[in-house]
Design an enzyme around this catalytic site. Sequence first.
Site, PDB file in Angstrom:
ATOM      1  N   GLU A 103      43.065  57.417  37.595  1.00 18.44           N
ATOM      2  CA  GLU A 103      43.845  56.411  37.196  1.00 18.44           C
ATOM      3  C   GLU A 103      42.749  55.641  36.543  1.00 18.44           C
ATOM      4  O   GLU A 103      41.751  55.236  36.447  1.00 18.44           O
ATOM      5  CB  GLU A 103      44.855  56.159  38.466  1.00 18.44           C
ATOM      6  N   ASP A 134      45.012  46.504  29.762  1.00 15.90           N
ATOM      7  CA  ASP A 134      44.587  45.292  28.886  1.00 15.90           C
ATOM      8  C   ASP A 134      45.218  45.693  27.296  1.00 15.90           C
ATOM      9  O   ASP A 134      44.112  46.111  26.423  1.00 15.90           O
ATOM     10  CB  ASP A 134      43.119  44.760  29.233  1.00 15.90           C
TER      11      ASP A 134
HETATM   12  C1  LIG Z   1      46.891  44.638  33.294  1.00 12.97           C
HETATM   13  S1  LIG Z   1      45.637  45.545  34.265  1.00 12.97           S
HETATM   14  C2  LIG Z   1      46.767  46.650  34.845  1.00 12.97           C
HETATM   15  C3  LIG Z   1      46.399  47.275  36.738  1.00 12.97           C
HETATM   16  C4  LIG Z   1      47.124  48.008  36.821  1.00 12.97           C
HETATM   17  N1  LIG Z   1      47.064  49.244  35.842  1.00 12.97           N
HETATM   18  C5  LIG Z   1      48.307  48.253  37.325  1.00 12.97           C
HETATM   19  O1  LIG Z   1      49.775  48.357  36.278  1.00 12.97           O
HETATM   20  O2  LIG Z   1      49.351  47.014  38.018  1.00 12.97           O
HETATM   21  C6  LIG Z   1      44.626  46.566  33.055  1.00 12.97           C
HETATM   22  C7  LIG Z   1      43.192  47.330  34.171  1.00 12.97           C
HETATM   23  O3  LIG Z   1      42.477  47.701  33.671  1.00 12.97           O
HETATM   24  C8  LIG Z   1      41.097  47.565  34.092  1.00 12.97           C
HETATM   25  N2  LIG Z   1      40.632  47.806  32.706  1.00 12.97           N
HETATM   26  C9  LIG Z   1      40.227  47.439  31.711  1.00 12.97           C
HETATM   27  N3  LIG Z   1      39.423  48.182  30.585  1.00 12.97           N
HETATM   28  C10 LIG Z   1      39.137  49.939  31.934  1.00 12.97           C
HETATM   29  C11 LIG Z   1      37.607  50.290  31.314  1.00 12.97           C
HETATM   30  N4  LIG Z   1      37.550  50.829  30.355  1.00 12.97           N
HETATM   31  N5  LIG Z   1      37.796  51.308  32.479  1.00 12.97           N
HETATM   32  C12 LIG Z   1      38.888  51.578  33.426  1.00 12.97           C
HETATM   33  N6  LIG Z   1      39.208  50.331  33.368  1.00 12.97           N
HETATM   34  C13 LIG Z   1      39.743  49.181  32.655  1.00 12.97           C
HETATM   35  C14 LIG Z   1      41.320  45.910  33.643  1.00 12.97           C
HETATM   36  O4  LIG Z   1      40.381  46.200  34.384  1.00 12.97           O
HETATM   37  C15 LIG Z   1      42.866  45.213  34.520  1.00 12.97           C
HETATM   38  O5  LIG Z   1      42.544  45.693  36.029  1.00 12.97           O
END
Ligand SMILES: C[S@@+](CC[C@H](N)C(=O)[O-])C[C@H]1O[C@@H](n2cnc3c(N)ncnc32)[C@H](O)[C@@H]1O
Length: 226
Positions: free
Chosen positions: A56, A130
């Site tokens: 994930e 994001d």
């Molecule tokens: C809008 S949140 C959604 C969180 C979760 N997937 C949900 O649906 O509840 C997007 C997440 O992606 C993470 N993220 C962004 N870029 C990432 C990367 N390169 N590798 C891992 N996680 C990342 C952010 O820190 C954030 O927690």
Amino acid sequence: MKDPTTLNRLYGRAKGHKLRAGQQALVDHFLPQVAVPDGPLDARTLFGDDRPLEFEIGFGAGEHLAYQAGLRPDHGFIGCEPFVNGVVGALMHIRDDALTNVRIHMGDAMEALARFPDASLDKVYLLHPDPWPKARHAKRRMMNPGPLDRIAAKLKPGGEFRFGTDHPIYCRWAMMQMNKRSDFIWQAKTASDFLVRPDDWPETRYARKARTVFGHDIWYFRYIRV
Ligand SMILES: C[S@@+](CC[C@H](N)C(=O)[O-])C[C@H]1O[C@@H](n2cnc3c(N)ncnc32)[C@H](O)[C@@H]1O
């Protein structure tokens, strides 16, 4: 050669509110027990056997990761999230649900993904990445050729890529990106296949807020790796 997409900073922040003492203790003492090690990664390195692997990207607070791990205790789950407060959430789920089949990478998912052999993952999840809605930030979106090529490379033939979003600009962008590719087959046959949340796709707190507080629609995409 510099990969223009994956080497860009894909995430905005790694720290939010200050951790309470119990949360800091989880990061200091529990995270090292479940953290993905340095170096090459595969099921044997992570779990000591050749079990199927699910990965994930950006698990947020870890609800979805923990749910899927609970459903398939014989599979190994790797969750990646740079945001320490989210990692604490996942650690609490792993501890409270006594999950032994989850490993955490506190950092960039693309970096961890690169360390798996090609065609070694059964599933990859990318839920509500994001959106980087401004056009000038579009290259930071996960649904771009660099990250998608890497996801495609690491999935087994027949493996599944799940992507969800509540952001209309991102949804359109992602569909255009996926439409250009011949290495994934979209599973939707009718509109309800992407408008209705599948039973085995739990709603995270983020998604619930998007739906109930902001009134967003949510789109659910399932692709099979050719
Ligand atoms: C809008 S949140 C959604 C969180 C979760 N997937 C949900 O649906 O509840 C997007 C997440 O992606 C993470 N993220 C962004 N870029 C990432 C990367 N390169 N590798 C891992 N996680 C990342 C952010 O820190 C954030 O927690």
